[in-house]
Design an enzyme around this catalytic site. Structure first.
Site, mmCIF file in Angstrom:
data_model
loop_
_atom_site.group_PDB
_atom_site.id
_atom_site.type_symbol
_atom_site.label_atom_id
_atom_site.label_comp_id
_atom_site.label_asym_id
_atom_site.label_seq_id
_atom_site.Cartn_x
_atom_site.Cartn_y
_atom_site.Cartn_z
ATOM 1 N N ALA A 97 1.186 -6.403 3.616
ATOM 2 C CA ALA A 97 1.584 -5.148 3.211
ATOM 3 C C ALA A 97 0.150 -4.131 2.940
ATOM 4 C CB ALA A 97 2.164 -5.053 1.640
ATOM 5 N N HIS B 67 0.322 -7.034 -6.191
ATOM 6 C CA HIS B 67 -1.072 -6.951 -5.451
ATOM 7 C C HIS B 67 -1.232 -5.147 -5.056
ATOM 8 C CE1 HIS B 67 -4.646 -8.217 -3.086
ATOM 9 N NE2 HIS B 67 -4.209 -7.036 -2.283
ATOM 10 N N GLU B 68 -0.307 -4.839 -4.538
ATOM 11 C CA GLU B 68 -0.346 -3.513 -3.657
ATOM 12 C C GLU B 68 -0.190 -2.371 -4.723
ATOM 13 O OE1 GLU B 68 -1.485 -3.773 -0.595
ATOM 14 O OE2 GLU B 68 -0.546 -5.803 -0.210
HETATM 15 N N1 B3K Z 1 -5.408 -3.776 1.946
HETATM 16 C C1 B3K Z 1 -4.602 -4.342 3.122
HETATM 17 C C2 B3K Z 1 -5.503 -4.977 4.282
HETATM 18 C C3 B3K Z 1 -4.878 -4.522 5.736
HETATM 19 C C4 B3K Z 1 -5.864 -4.631 6.461
HETATM 20 C C5 B3K Z 1 -5.282 -4.816 7.838
HETATM 21 N N2 B3K Z 1 -6.653 -4.676 8.970
HETATM 22 C C6 B3K Z 1 -3.521 -5.316 2.542
HETATM 23 C C7 B3K Z 1 -4.029 -5.834 0.993
HETATM 24 O O1 B3K Z 1 -4.930 -6.436 0.894
HETATM 25 O O2 B3K Z 1 -3.597 -5.284 0.131
HETATM 26 ZN ZN ZN Z 2 -5.309 -5.973 -1.127
#
Ligand code: B3K
Ligand code: ZN
Length: 881
Positions: free
Chosen positions: A267, A302-303
């Site tokens: 995600a 997490h997100e």
């Molecule tokens: N921050 C995204 C990571 C996506 C990177 C893709 N190249 C997922 C996460 O750690 O929440």
């Molecule tokens: Zn992350």
């Protein structure tokens, strides 16, 4: 093609120009989307003194159709465009730049930038996808407010979303419509998002601690409307938890999640508009297992947590990636521990960590939590950045204690709100609030490799003292031949061997309590505990207080003792794992020497006590009954012998099943229930215990076991039970059990891709030798596509990563199959190709024959015109960089 060049942390400079406000208009079209951008740019104050700085913007796969500065169109000689971006040699110190570009979302199989998935448009911009949308200072230390207008065909794209709040909408000629979104929070381009499609929403509300109403929406394709309840409930739990635990409130009036089928990762935390792989958000008791329910809860959290740890306070540059990822994983792990079973969560996380991250640290792609150079940042979304980064934050929490840690976190969020910062800024806050010197601790961020700690203890009866001696070393990793000692917090207890009680720890005259953290800072250090009333058994590294390998020469009876008596649940589990490892080691040796295998009765006895003493937490008991995985066992061997490992582990499992058949049967029956499915910790614990018991019973495939597995499969209570039964039937030695069950399952679920992914995985992880043909056959199945990352992971990734005996076949056909797929994916989706190839890069861990075969496949891949992603991994694997 010239070799791609690495970027170095030491070369960091602020950008010459920064964007303060960004206005975008998208006119969506599958093949030719027009993107108009107006960037409000100004010279960066830290570079104000430099003369004549050109404007350099990143851009990839963009067709520029117009460019103007402050309304004045530029002549062809006034700017240059190449495959990396746009340069304008002469610009004012403050100005606005207008560009219009054309991009092709339909052709975008890399799934970075703007692409199409099942007809809907969506974006993925982290880390460097925004440059595939428009020319931009595409780096996280450029933070701007965004105003985005999305224009699309009203009939096929009724829903048009972007970050922030919708401020205007209307009709346009030609059957089109538009929506304009404003995001008032400054953000880097990697947090930009756009979604357009024929979507439906589920809506709910959340009232923040300060009384603001936030609208929550989950957007899905119509057929998935019944699969969002758990994600929504998880989101609300996460929002409340972050308020209560970290004092963090949500800031916008709207929070949206969108489910997308084609997605490289789990995600993405785009501001106000999280985009999710449908596998990480959709659940239903009939289609998703308990593990998926828990994963969804964890990923949603997490997100969401990124809104503070990542978005409000972001990374100065991509070397700081673990600043947001390590901290956010630590936060989501703590959340899941709080809302479920804390000991089980820790066991699961550590068990995974010690297998997968340790393997990464021991291989050619080993890198520090903060790398100092990279070719392709997309290759650094790793277990080291995420999980080891989280362990490092967890150590800080141990060192400071929760209250000081929380103060440090508050200081970090308030001091750096709206800024792009570094790991030093984070650790600096922790040092400032606690007064601790964290100088040596910073080495955890710069040194790669897994530290090894040797422990020895000596009890002195005459003086009632116990001397614990610890020695640490970190093995060399690529580019880092010499390592310095780390600051390692070791949580421990001394368990009275007679009483079974934790003894009071008195160290250098100071009473520490019965469970304490000692600090290993030197290469070798002794700790003299006094007033130790009886001979103790040490319980070391409780809760896995540091990401190290801890060696202590435990006798089997000591491990059986700790398994029964340790007050630390995690170390009880670990003692069981160590005991099983000793038995497995003996059997590996017997297998290699061709002598008869004999089962260790002490392990049988230990398991019998586990099965017959009523443990409250059934999920913990289930974990205790799971033998170390083949991958974990492999990590313990200097040269991995896949066949001996498989034979030894299978023998242990069958021996336990034979010796304890009645006990497993009793457990199975006691934990079978007709209660309606709920993803609640207690039920999950029961199901996992029951299915572990069934796994043992099926290891001997007697009539009763087969009957139970078939009955469980037929009953179709929930996907957890169905999948467990189907896996056991499929992995049994009997094709007549596997085939009808697989067929019935596929008929029922043909139109649900996420369920079909499970069907693929179950088949390709079969230990039987015919599986390679099955993999090839399934690659032709209509439900499979190389363009969809979930399908690739479920079929190819599962085969190469989880079916060790067959992937490592001695004829090299497993390696060849993986290399063929990687070569094809190199053209379609470089990020996925570079991930998928990892099992081949670990070639040095195997015998000479397999080394030769694996290396030959890496060399064959290297002949291709490689993407920077794959180039970096292959060159590391072949030791060229
Ligand atoms: N921050 C995204 C990571 C996506 C990177 C893709 N190249 C997922 C996460 O750690 O929440
Ligand atoms: Zn992350």
């Amino acid at each position: 093609m010239s070799a791609p060049k690495p970027t170095h942390l030491s070369d960091y400079r602020p950008p010459a120009y920064r964007a303060t406000h960004t206005e975008l208009t998208f006119d969506l079209d599958s093949h030719a989307t027009r993107v108009k951008a107006r960037l409000h740019l100004e010279r960066h104050p830290e570079r104000a003194q430099e003369d004549d700085l050109p404007l350099e913007l990143k851009g990839a796969k963009l067709e520029l159709s117009s460019i103007a500065i402050d309304g004045q169109a530029l002549e062809p000689g006034e700017y240059q465009v190449d495959d990396k971006g746009l340069t304008v040699p002469k610009v004012p110190t403050r100005f606005h730049l207008d560009t219009e570009v054309v991009i092709n979302p339909q052709a975008n199989t890399a799934l970075e930038g703007l692409y199409q998935s099942n007809g809907m448009f969506c974006t993925q911009c982290e880390a460097q996808g925004f440059r595939r949308i428009t020319f931009y200072p595409d780096r996280p230390d450029v933070m701007a407010t965004f105003s985005t207008t999305v224009v699309g065909d009203k009939a096929s794209l009724p829903i048009l979303l972007s970050n922030g709040n919708p401020v205007e909408r209307g009709e346009l000629p030609g059957g089109k419509h538009f929506v304009t979104w404003e995001d008032p929070f400054s953000k880097p381009s990697y947090l930009f998002a756009l979604v357009a499609g024929d979507l439906e929403k589920v809506e709910d509300h959340f009232t923040t601690a300060s009384g603001r109403d936030v609208t929550l929406q989950i957007w899905v394709e119509k057929q998935n409307l019944g699969k969002t309840d758990h994600a929504m409930a998880s989101l609300k739990r996460a929002m409340r938890w972050d308020e209560e635990t970290y004092g963090r409130e949500y800031d916008l009036d709207l929070f949206m999640i969108v489910a997308v089928d084609d997605f490289n990762m789990g995600a993405m935390e785009n501001k106000g508009l999280n985009i999710f792989n449908s596998a990480a958000v959709l659940t239903h008791p009939q289609t998703a297992t308990d593990a998926t329910f828990q994963r969804v809860e964890g990923v949603v959290a997490h997100e969401y947590f990124h809104n503070w740890s990542g978005n409000r306070v972001t990374c100065r540059d991509w070397f700081q990636l673990s600043l947001k990822e390590g901290f956010t994983v630590f936060r989501d792990q703590s959340f899941s521990a709080d809302v479920n079973s804390a000991p089980v969560k820790r066991i699961e996380d550590v068990s995974f960590f010690r297998t997968a991250q340790f393997a990464e640290d021991a291989g050619p792609t080993a890198h520090p939590v903060r790398p100092d150079h990279y070719i392709e940042i997309g290759n650094f979304y790793t277990l080291t950045i995420y999980e080891k980064g989280a362990e490092v934050v967890r150590m800080l929490r141990h060192l400071l204690g929760w209250e000081a840690f929380r103060q440090g976190s508050d200081l970090y969020f308030s001091r750096f709100d709206g800024q792009a910062v570094t790991i030093e800024d984070f650790v600096g806050c922790m040092a400032e609030v606690s007064g601790l010197d964290l100088g040596q601790f910073m080495r955890w961020y710069s040194q790669a490799g897994t530290p090894e700690v040797d422990a020895h203890g000596e009890y002195d009866y005459a003086n009632a003292t116990y001397r614990l001696t610890l020695r640490q070393r970190t093995p060399a990793t690529p580019g880092q031949p010499h390592k310095l000692p780390l600051h390692i917090p070791i949580r421990m207890g001394l368990v009275g061997t007679k009483s079974g009680e934790d003894l009071t720890l008195t160290l250098e005259g100071e009473t520490l309590g019965r469970d304490a953290v000692i600090h290993l800072r030197e290469e070798e250090q002794s700790f003299l505990f006094t007033e130790v009333a009886e001979a103790p058994t040490p319980s070391l590294l409780r809760g896995f207080s540091a990401p190290v390998k801890l060696y202590y020469p435990y006798e089997r009876n000591e491990l059986a003792f700790l398994l029964a008596e340790d007050s630390d649940g995690f170390n009880r589990w670990d003692a069981g794992q160590r005991l099983a490892m000793l038995a497995i080691d003996d059997l590996i040796a017997a297998h290699r020497n061709g002598v008869e295998k004999v089962m260790d009765v002490r392990l049988v006895d230990a398991f019998r006590s586990l099965l017959t003493t009523s443990m409250k937490d059934k999920a913990v008991l289930a974990q205790m009954l799971v033998l170390p995985s083949e991958a974990y066992i492999a990590e313990q061997q200097p040269v991995v012998d896949v066949d001996a490992i498989h034979a030894a582990r299978t023998f242990v499992k069958q021996s336990l099943a034979l010796a304890l058949r009645d006990e497993f049967l009793a457990i199975y029956e006691a934990n079978t229930s007709d209660a309606p499915y709920a993803p609640e910790p207690e039920q999950i614990g029961e199901r996992s215990l029951k299915n572990v018991a069934l796994g043992y019973l099926m290891a001997i495939e007697d009539e009763k076991a087969v009957e139970l597995a078939e009955r469980q499969f037929e009953a179709k209570h929930n996907m957890t039970d169905v999948r467990a039964a189907l896996t056991l039937l499929t992995h049994s030695s009997r094709q007549d059990l596997a085939d009808p069950a697989l067929k019935a399952f596929a008929q029922k679920w043909a139109s649900d891709p996420l369920v079909m992914d499970q069907w693929f995985t179950i088949q390709v992880t079969r230990p039987q030798p015919d599986v390679l043909d099955r993999v090839k056959f399934l690659m032709e199945h209509p439900a499979f596509s190389l363009k969809n990352p979930n399908r690739v992971r479920a079929l190819i990734g599962a085969f190469a990563g989880q079916n060790r005996v067959n992937f490592h076949r001695l004829d090299g056909e497993g390696y060849k199959l993986l290399a063929d797929v990687v070569i094809e994916l190199n053209r379609l989706n470089p990020e996925i190709a570079a991930r998928l190839v990892i099992p081949l890069t670990r070639w040095k861990r195997f015998d000479d024959t397999r080394q030769g075969l694996m290396k030959a496949e890496l060399e064959r891949i290297r002949q291709e015109d490689l993407s920077p992603n794959l180039y970096e991994i292959i060159e590391k694997a072949l030791n060229e960089i």
